[in-house]
Design a protein around this motif. Structure first.
Motif, PDB file in Angstrom:
ATOM      1  N   ALA A  23       0.719  -1.168   0.142  1.00  0.00           N
ATOM      2  CA  ALA A  23      -0.147  -0.029  -0.044  1.00  0.00           C
ATOM      3  C   ALA A  23       1.005   1.388  -0.008  1.00  0.00           C
ATOM      4  N   ALA A  24       2.098   1.135   0.866  1.00  0.00           N
ATOM      5  CA  ALA A  24       2.763   2.264   0.909  1.00  0.00           C
ATOM      6  C   ALA A  24       3.568   2.802  -0.441  1.00  0.00           C
ATOM      7  N   TYR A  33       4.895  11.484  -2.197  1.00  0.00           N
ATOM      8  CA  TYR A  33       4.969  11.123  -0.879  1.00  0.00           C
ATOM      9  C   TYR A  33       4.523  12.145   0.212  1.00  0.00           C
ATOM     10  N   ALA A  34       4.329  13.058  -0.267  1.00  0.00           N
ATOM     11  CA  ALA A  34       3.683  14.221   0.787  1.00  0.00           C
ATOM     12  C   ALA A  34       2.415  14.010   1.092  1.00  0.00           C
ATOM     13  N   LYS A  35       1.500  13.623   0.161  1.00  0.00           N
ATOM     14  CA  LYS A  35       0.167  13.256   0.365  1.00  0.00           C
ATOM     15  C   LYS A  35      -0.260  11.687   0.883  1.00  0.00           C
ATOM     16  N   THR A  36       0.742  10.989   0.838  1.00  0.00           N
ATOM     17  CA  THR A  36       0.611   9.723   1.459  1.00  0.00           C
ATOM     18  C   THR A  36       0.685   9.964   2.903  1.00  0.00           C
ATOM     19  N   THR A  37      -0.415   9.362   3.555  1.00  0.00           N
ATOM     20  CA  THR A  37      -0.482   9.453   4.994  1.00  0.00           C
ATOM     21  C   THR A  37      -0.708   8.099   5.597  1.00  0.00           C
ATOM     22  N   ILE A  38      -0.175   7.992   6.913  1.00  0.00           N
ATOM     23  CA  ILE A  38      -0.104   6.641   7.592  1.00  0.00           C
ATOM     24  C   ILE A  38      -1.703   6.247   7.460  1.00  0.00           C
ATOM     25  N   GLU A  39      -2.823   7.184   7.847  1.00  0.00           N
ATOM     26  CA  GLU A  39      -4.013   6.695   7.634  1.00  0.00           C
ATOM     27  C   GLU A  39      -4.258   6.161   6.465  1.00  0.00           C
ATOM     28  N   ALA A  45      -4.157  -0.705   3.004  1.00  0.00           N
ATOM     29  CA  ALA A  45      -3.716  -2.033   3.371  1.00  0.00           C
ATOM     30  C   ALA A  45      -4.907  -2.893   3.979  1.00  0.00           C
ATOM     31  N   GLY A  46      -6.080  -2.190   4.611  1.00  0.00           N
ATOM     32  CA  GLY A  46      -6.897  -2.935   5.279  1.00  0.00           C
ATOM     33  C   GLY A  46      -6.366  -3.311   6.892  1.00  0.00           C
ATOM     34  N   VAL A  47      -5.981  -2.495   7.278  1.00  0.00           N
ATOM     35  CA  VAL A  47      -4.867  -2.644   8.591  1.00  0.00           C
ATOM     36  C   VAL A  47      -5.279  -1.608   9.422  1.00  0.00           C
ATOM     37  N   GLY A  48      -5.212  -1.888  10.660  1.00  0.00           N
ATOM     38  CA  GLY A  48      -5.344  -0.903  11.796  1.00  0.00           C
ATOM     39  C   GLY A  48      -4.314   0.007  11.803  1.00  0.00           C
ATOM     40  N   LYS A  49      -4.441   1.365  12.070  1.00  0.00           N
ATOM     41  CA  LYS A  49      -3.242   2.206  12.251  1.00  0.00           C
ATOM     42  C   LYS A  49      -2.118   1.685  13.025  1.00  0.00           C
ATOM     43  N   GLN A  50      -2.669   1.141  14.339  1.00  0.00           N
ATOM     44  CA  GLN A  50      -1.784   0.621  15.483  1.00  0.00           C
ATOM     45  C   GLN A  50      -0.678  -0.249  14.895  1.00  0.00           C
ATOM     46  N   THR A  51      -1.293  -1.009  13.852  1.00  0.00           N
ATOM     47  CA  THR A  51      -0.344  -2.100  13.323  1.00  0.00           C
ATOM     48  C   THR A  51       0.782  -1.433  12.783  1.00  0.00           C
TER      49      THR A  51
END
Lengths: 213, 213, 213, 213
Positions: A23-24, A33-39, A45-51
DNA sequence: ACATAATCGAGACGGTACGTCAGGTCTTTTT
DNA sequence: AAAAAGACCTGACGTACCGTCTCGATTATGT
């Protein structure tokens, strides 16, 4: 306080790890890159942020791992039959006895790689981030750049032994004479980065600028 | 729609402009580019946010202007008696007749400049941002880099006319052989950037790598 | 559909159950109900989260059980020699023949109990939760409140038979005249809850507000 | 440090304030207090989260203001022609000379109000929250409850002067004898809250429980 | 000299993303 | 089979800034 002990990596979900890396890379390619966020990465990725936060300290670190992963996978794909070639897809620089020709071959390939629009965004992002963040930069250099540079050292040493290159030449400096101009044009976009330029760099570097005495 | 008529620059407050540039440079130096925010700049400059948004399109643009401003002021300070030297602090590269010595002098100065901790943070930030944002990069190259590079072209042409440099050499390529290795080490932090390295680059570039036929 | 068959309660670990109840009460007392978390209870009890989720449907349910447990234990401690008194520490309301005195005694004890800072936090938390969640509230009323109220019904019936209380009086309504004012002041904190107030309530309720005809 | 100075309330957007209050009430009614979130309120109100956090310290505070607002508006609607009645919709308790009848009228209305499903959720939520949070509870009591209670004090004083109520009766205690039983049944849901119960409470309180000497 | 119009400082606003916390589910390993 | 442990997905938390907007209160001309 807060010993912040690291999580147990043996229980880590590899499925999530892969999904996050994929996903990254996809997002950096699509929106930059700048507009790519962790969220955004987590959602895609269908994943929790915490992961993500559990295993990586920063967005840059995620992208770095994704990038290394991708490089490793590509290398494994392209050369599974030549395990002696070393890691990182490093087949080594050919040695036909004609140093100029060998270098042109390799540098032209480098030009093509740098001009490849697919890998451009993440590579630029990672490089730029490494320029600002020394730790990340060191990781980038150590994992990706230095192994490549060592190949030049090896080839140049061989050329010295073959009498093609002068004894006084420091291979480490010589290699930078060859590589840095390409990197310079690519990073700063001063002028187009072409095969012809690669050839010219090799010719100028080998022959030197000064008139022969 | 909304033609978004640009503001009347004749009424612009120079006091604010200066305060904003100063604040921007100070903040980048203190907390780094990433943690520098428009709100922070405005607060530090004692200025409304809108005054920044009115005149600049982005944080990077503010820093760029601040940087150019600073460069211009430094140049004006160090060489007010030689206005014929041109703008941008470009005195030209000395021509003592000994090309190697002249280049070493200039490149050593460049090494010192790059190693200067004061200007390091903003320069790295601007470079990194320019690597990702082509428009900003182009501005950076055009305003700061190219004028410098042209000085090399001039000096190398003179050397060619003086018979010091071979006729076939393309000054543009030659200059990159000299400059790019320094930039490379500075940006990627592969190895220390020293005077000795500057000298070595000049020597290797002038003499060439290949053995003399 | 997964029938979600309930776990086998015969294999339940009583050590865990007790540890969870203790931890829950301790945490509610220390940090308040809102900041008490299931994770916190599990950690404090040295228990896996699942062990809580396996046996209780909600944080409120845990606290409820903990509370009932505590009440039962307190009752067992204070009156182990009078098993005929019934459960829940309900010794019954004394019957000295003087209804007013008997009620004042009991209501003063109730005032003290409500003012006890130790049990205040969990009791308020449970009551508040029960006000919002009807199921929990019903459980609370049934297990803790009603048994107490029945004691008043019994005592008031006896008083009616003794000719102390008018025939037309509904004991259920009468009891609420006595209890509700205390609860009201405690819950809403309108005015201080004192022994004097308990006495006043008894006097007013017994004598009535209206002038005698 | 961080003086945390309060925002300039003269610049506050009343449109947002109203939208937030409306959304809060609607959500509490629809999904309950616990499942009502600040984010949900902001989204439903079409407002940034920060606009809530800027003006209110907690979810409970939002609901409180929304509730007071609603009460005020209802009062303004129902009795705009009798401004002398005081604020908070307080028309006063009628005084027909028959205290029992007057009280039954008012308490029956109170029963209806408490049984109104529309206002039930927010009222319960606010009450419950006030039981746990003393500050909020005090606000609730002061703004909504006390004004109501004062009306009873006034009416009971009048009844004393008219010779309907005994001199020794403390109106403050008397009023709680009347009100608290209703609140008790409503909050704890021990038994149904009906007009008949309101009548019974009035009758029991006025006549007293004890037999006439 | 003065009206008038744009800029200025300030900061509230609707938003997005941050990095954290806890909820409740699931899986692995231990007892 | 239940328990301790803890990774996982989910979603809300409260904060920081974004870029836009609206306010008086300065300016700074252009009649």
């Amino acid at each position: 306080m807060s010993a912040q002990r690291p999580p147990d990596s043996s229980r880590r979900s590899d499925r999530s790890r892969r999904a996050i890396c994929d996903a990254a890379l996809a997002l950096v390619g699509e929106v930059g890159y700048a507009k790519t966020t962790i969220e955004g990465i987590a959602a895609r990725a269908g994943v929790g942020k915490q992961t993500i936060y559990r295993w990586w300290p920063s967005k840059a670190a995620v992208l770095m791992e994704a990038f290394l992963d991708m490089s490793a996978r590509q290398a494994a794909e392209s050369a599974p039959e030549t395990p002696e070639a070393g890691e990182d897809g490093a087949y080594g620089i050919p040695d036909t006895g004609d140093l100029a020709a060998d270098l042109k071959l390799v540098l032209r390939a480098t030009v093509d790689e740098l001009n490849d629009p697919v890998s451009e965004a993440p590579t630029r992002a990672l490089t730029a981030e490494g320029i600002i963040d020394p730790a990340l930069g060191a990781q980038f250099v150590e994992a990706l750049l230095e192994p490549q540079l060592q190949l030049y050292v090896t080839r140049l040493r061989a050329a010295q032994e073959a009498g093609e290159v002068r004894e006084e030449v420091d291979p480490r400096v010589a290699l930078e004479l060859l590589i840095a101009p390409l990197t310079h044009r690519w990073l700063l976009r001063t002028l187009p980065l072409t095969h012809a330029y690669a050839d010219a760099v090799v010719d100028h570097a080998l022959s030197g600028l000064a008139v022969r005495p």
